[in-house]
Design an enzyme around this catalytic site. Structure first.
Site, PDB file in Angstrom:
ATOM      1  N   SER A 292       2.454   2.248  -0.326  1.00  0.00           N
ATOM      2  CA  SER A 292       3.653   2.356  -1.158  1.00  0.00           C
ATOM      3  C   SER A 292       4.255   3.737  -0.944  1.00  0.00           C
ATOM      4  O   SER A 292       3.594   4.625  -0.408  1.00  0.00           O
ATOM      5  CB  SER A 292       3.280   2.217  -2.635  1.00  0.00           C
ATOM      6  OG  SER A 292       2.733   3.418  -3.123  1.00  0.00           O
ATOM      7  N   ASP A 293       5.496   3.919  -1.337  1.00  0.00           N
ATOM      8  CA  ASP A 293       5.977   5.291  -1.381  1.00  0.00           C
ATOM      9  C   ASP A 293       5.423   5.912  -2.673  1.00  0.00           C
ATOM     10  O   ASP A 293       4.855   5.225  -3.520  1.00  0.00           O
ATOM     11  CB  ASP A 293       7.504   5.372  -1.307  1.00  0.00           C
ATOM     12  CG  ASP A 293       7.948   6.752  -0.824  1.00  0.00           C
ATOM     13  OD1 ASP A 293       7.122   7.690  -0.845  1.00  0.00           O
ATOM     14  OD2 ASP A 293       9.114   6.916  -0.429  1.00  0.00           O
ATOM     15  N   TRP A 294       5.611   7.194  -2.794  1.00  0.00           N
ATOM     16  CA  TRP A 294       5.003   7.960  -3.888  1.00  0.00           C
ATOM     17  C   TRP A 294       5.374   7.347  -5.255  1.00  0.00           C
ATOM     18  O   TRP A 294       6.549   7.356  -5.645  1.00  0.00           O
ATOM     19  CB  TRP A 294       5.467   9.410  -3.798  1.00  0.00           C
ATOM     20  CG  TRP A 294       4.906  10.334  -4.823  1.00  0.00           C
ATOM     21  CD1 TRP A 294       5.193  10.357  -6.162  1.00  0.00           C
ATOM     22  CD2 TRP A 294       3.965  11.374  -4.618  1.00  0.00           C
ATOM     23  NE1 TRP A 294       4.500  11.344  -6.785  1.00  0.00           N
ATOM     24  CE2 TRP A 294       3.732  11.992  -5.858  1.00  0.00           C
ATOM     25  CE3 TRP A 294       3.281  11.869  -3.488  1.00  0.00           C
ATOM     26  CZ2 TRP A 294       2.859  13.076  -6.008  1.00  0.00           C
ATOM     27  CZ3 TRP A 294       2.418  12.941  -3.635  1.00  0.00           C
ATOM     28  CH2 TRP A 294       2.213  13.527  -4.893  1.00  0.00           C
TER      29      TRP A 294
END
Ligand code: NOJ
Length: 759
Positions: A292-294
């Site tokens: 996932s992104d942050w």
């Protein structure tokens, strides 16, 4: 009782020995990787499986005392329990070794960690920002630049980079345009491939870092260029513009993808089944994993797509997000969800298999300390060879936008040169904003670069400040627009000079993540400075430092020479000086259109015709603006050289072709000027009638050639169906018969044209 204890211990021993042997089977490097993964997964508890899907930021001093409170303590304890699969931002051999040691030696199964980091355009020695590299159109150089980054990052213990960013984008307001390869899916795909190969290398040796294609998908089309904004997009644009570079990375053997912060047509990319399951893991057969992104899993709650952490975790894992970067919801929720049967364990197994596959392929099970070599760390990072390589890349990235009266190259002796602008003496801005591993103030400034040429008189004045505060990754930049006190001194040296070199533009932290702008001018009072200096000496070479296309119509009209020098990394000043003095003849071409003003954004060359493209009837009812031309200031593919090139004899082998036949196109290019030089020959097609309207032009091939003064070369292109077809709204690739227009030229707007028929 004694006997019972004995029997019990014996049983434990057998179970343990059995477990150990099974455990060992995954360590048998002679077995196929898929088998080794299966053995290991059988050994893992649900908690350990979910642990592999958990990624933490190393937010404490990992070689210092163990954290005693808060989330750091929890992270530390979870590593010890085997509930962590990867760390980000832990770097340096000592640090990586310390954390890896816990994972390998103190957890039940000893599964090694992946260490990820944003190696966006170099590690400590920085190459130009990716948008600048894209301007080189030099795929070998770009691959090599990624290799240099991989050499340094891997020497620092890292085995995974969150790059390349392959987001196609055409809105210069978006700060992250600096991270990508610009507006064109064909050029973007070629560059994406080169960067993946550079990062990952030929074999997974200890200089390979796993690449990560991001941000999947359509992040480059956030509305109005506003960071983290929503995306609404047609299927046609998604299939034909956004997805091709991602697909190219899969074909190049990329092992990881990162999803994105944005929603796509109402569904967050992180929870998007269509993107991650149907396309990436389904149609494309991607075998790696998606991170996932942050915090993007938890952000699905704020988007209004998930009710709480558990709901977000469920939606993300169902959609195919395999690893949770810093949301902390997989590790806290997934075990419970699986036990309740709300999430099928087979989904977790699939994610874990994907993550373990990468670890096995990298060889981490065979040697978890493979990247921990202090001697290599010492000798490789920042060494001379790396600096030479990034210098080479920097020179290739420079684009000459204007050179009236051959003001450039500069004379090497006997001239008085005034150098003006805060960015001329800035050793930070050329490093850009993704430079976490580089030390502050380590770029060669233009002043330092020009000082190498000692036979001219060089005087410097700052003229004005761009930023008022100290530059940093986490802070908003405060721009100076009130202090004019340096103007007089700048004008004085300009008046007395033969030539004025002005280095103006954006500071490094004005582009990148979280750094969208609504103006595309020279920030602060730099435009005023430029105009004031022009009044006393119009002989100006304007060197631009910027992380996005700027809109500079006044400069384009008045300033005789303009050099687009982006943010060129550690060797910036040397590269710029060598170009200004003609020791390197510039050959870069713009990978993004430069607008005339902000209101034109998004602006791009491969637009549709519309029903009213031109002013046929001499009235206002055609597709245009009433206050500015509709064309860009500088189009995609544009860039000059100190020499000139002439194009002749565009030939297409036959007037018509059957589908499946190779279409051969050739053109003669002659160097007609006074310098040896390089040219990027570009081939565009247009499909004038199709079942879905097609762009007025689409880049389908290019070649970077070198020509000596007076030399002519015949350039051959071969097009196949792949170049002529397109995706319909259901993602089906169509190749339709009919007429095709071809243009071969020196930018997206100018060239020789011809046509052929496809039967
Ligand atoms: C957020 C950014 O969007 C992404 O590109 C980056 O890799 C992660 N943060 C990790 O730093």
């Amino acid at each position: 009782m004694k006997n019972r204890i004995k029997a019990y211990s014996f049983l434990t021993l057998i179970i343990f020995a059995n477990g150990y042997a099974q455990n060992k089977k995954h360590m048998d490097y002679k077995r196929p990787i898929e088998e080794r993964i299966s053995f290991l997964i059988k050994e893992m508890t649900l908690e350990e499986k979910v642990g592999q899907m958990n990624q933490y930021n190393g937010s404490w001093d990992v070689t210092g005392p163990k954290p005693e409170s808060g989330s750091n303590e929890e992270k530390y304890n979870n590593i010890k329990k085997g509930w962590v699969g990867s760390m980000l931002t832990v770097r340096g051999v000592k640090e990586v070794r310390a954390v890896q040691k816990i994972a390998v030696e103190e957890t039940r199964l000893g599964i090694p960690l992946l260490f990820g980091f944003d190696v966006i355009h170099g590690y400590k020695t920085l190459s130009p920002i990716p948008l600048a590299e894209a301007a080189s159109w030099d795929l070998e150089a770009i691959k090599n630049s990624a290799r240099v980054a991989a050499l340094e990052a891997s020497a620092s213990g890292l085995n995974w980079t969150f790059a390349p960013n392959v987001d196609i984008t055409n809105d210069a307001r978006w700060g992250r345009v600096m991270e990508g390869a610009g507006e064109d899916p064909y050029l973007g795909s070629k560059i994406a491939t080169a960067r993946v190969k550079g990062f990952q290398g030929e074999h997974f040796d200890n200089t390979s870092i796993i690449a990560c294609a991001k941000h999947f998908a359509a992040y480059g089309f956030v509305e109005a260029g506003r960071e983290y904004n929503s995306v609404d997009m047609s299927n046609s644009k998604l299939y034909n513009t956004v997805l091709p570079p991602f697909k190219a990375t899969v074909d190049a053997g990329i092992r990881t993808f990162m999803n994105s912060f944005n929603t796509l047509n109402g569904i967050p990319a992180t929870g998007n089944v269509f993107l991650q399951r149907d396309i990436l893991k389904g149609a494309w057969g991607f075998k790696g994993f998606v991170v996932s992104d942050w915090a993007s899993i938890a952000e699905m709650i704020t988007h209004g797509y998930a009710a709480n952490g558990a709901d977000a975790a469920r939606k993300a894992v169902v959609a195919g997000s395999d690893m949770d970067m810093e949301s902390n919801v997989y590790v806290t929720e997934l075990v419970k969800l699986a036990k309740k049967g709300t999430v099928k364990e087979s989904l977790i197994d699939d994610a874990v298999r994907r993550i373990l596959r990468v670890k096995f392929e990298l060889g981490l099970f065979d040697d978890p300390y493979k990247y921990c070599d202090e001697a290599r760390e010492k000798s490789n990072i920042g060494n001379k060879a790396n600096n030479e390589d990034v210098l080479d890349m920097a020179k290739k990235s420079i684009v000459l936008l204007k050179n009236d009266k051959n003001l450039l190259p500069l004379k090497k002796s006997g001239a008085k040169i005034a150098l003006i602008g805060a960015l001329a003496n800035d050793k930070n801005s050329p490093l850009g904003s993704w430079r976490i591993a580089a030390d502050d103030n380590t770029a060669v400034s233009v002043l330092e670069g020009m000082q190498q040429y000692k036979n001219n008189v060089l005087v410097y004045e700052q003229g004005t400040d761009v930023a008022l505060n100290k530059q940093s990754f986490l802070d908003e930049v405060k721009i100076n627009s009130t202090d004019f006190s340096g103007f007089e001194a700048a004008k004085k040296i300009a008046k007395e000079a033969d030539v004025v070199v002005m280095v103006l533009g954006e500071i490094g932290f004005q582009s990148g993540e979280g750094r969208s702008r609504t103006e595309l001018d020279l920030p602060g009072n730099q435009q005023q400075l430029l105009e004031e200096v022009y009044k006393v000496n119009p002989n100006i070479v304007l060197v631009l430092n910027n992380g996005r296309p700027l809109a500079l119509p006044w400069a384009a009209e008045h300033i005789p020479a303009i050099v687009e020098a982006w943010q060129l990394g550690t060797q910036s000043g040397n590269a710029i000086a060598q170009v200004l003095y003609g020791d390197y003849n510039p050959s870069g071409k713009l990978p993004m259109s430069f607008p005339r003003n902000v209101g034109q954004c998004p602006i791009y060359y491969n637009l549709y015709n519309t029903g009213r493209p031109t002013d046929k009837d001499n009235n206002v009812f055609w597709s245009h603006y009433s206050d500015v031309e509709k064309t860009p200031l500088y189009p995609f593919g544009y860039g000059l050289s100190y020499t000139s090139f002439a194009y002749k004899n565009l030939k297409i082998a036959k007037p018509s072709f059957q589908k499946g036949e190779k279409i051969e196109v050739s053109v003669d290019v002659t160097n007609t000027g006074n310098f040896d030089g390089k040219e990027i020959v570009q081939l565009y097609i247009n499909d004038p009638v199709a079942s879905l309207v097609r762009p007025i032009k689409e880049l389908k091939a290019f070649e970077l050639i070198e020509l000596k003064k007076g030399e002519t070369k015949t350039i051959h292109f071969v097009l196949s169906d792949e170049a002529l077809g397109f995706y319909d709204n259901d993602g089906k690739f169509l190749v339709e018969s009919g007429l095709f227009n071809i243009m071969v030229g020196w930018n997206s707007n100018e060239g020789l044209s011809s046509k052929f028929e496809l039967k």
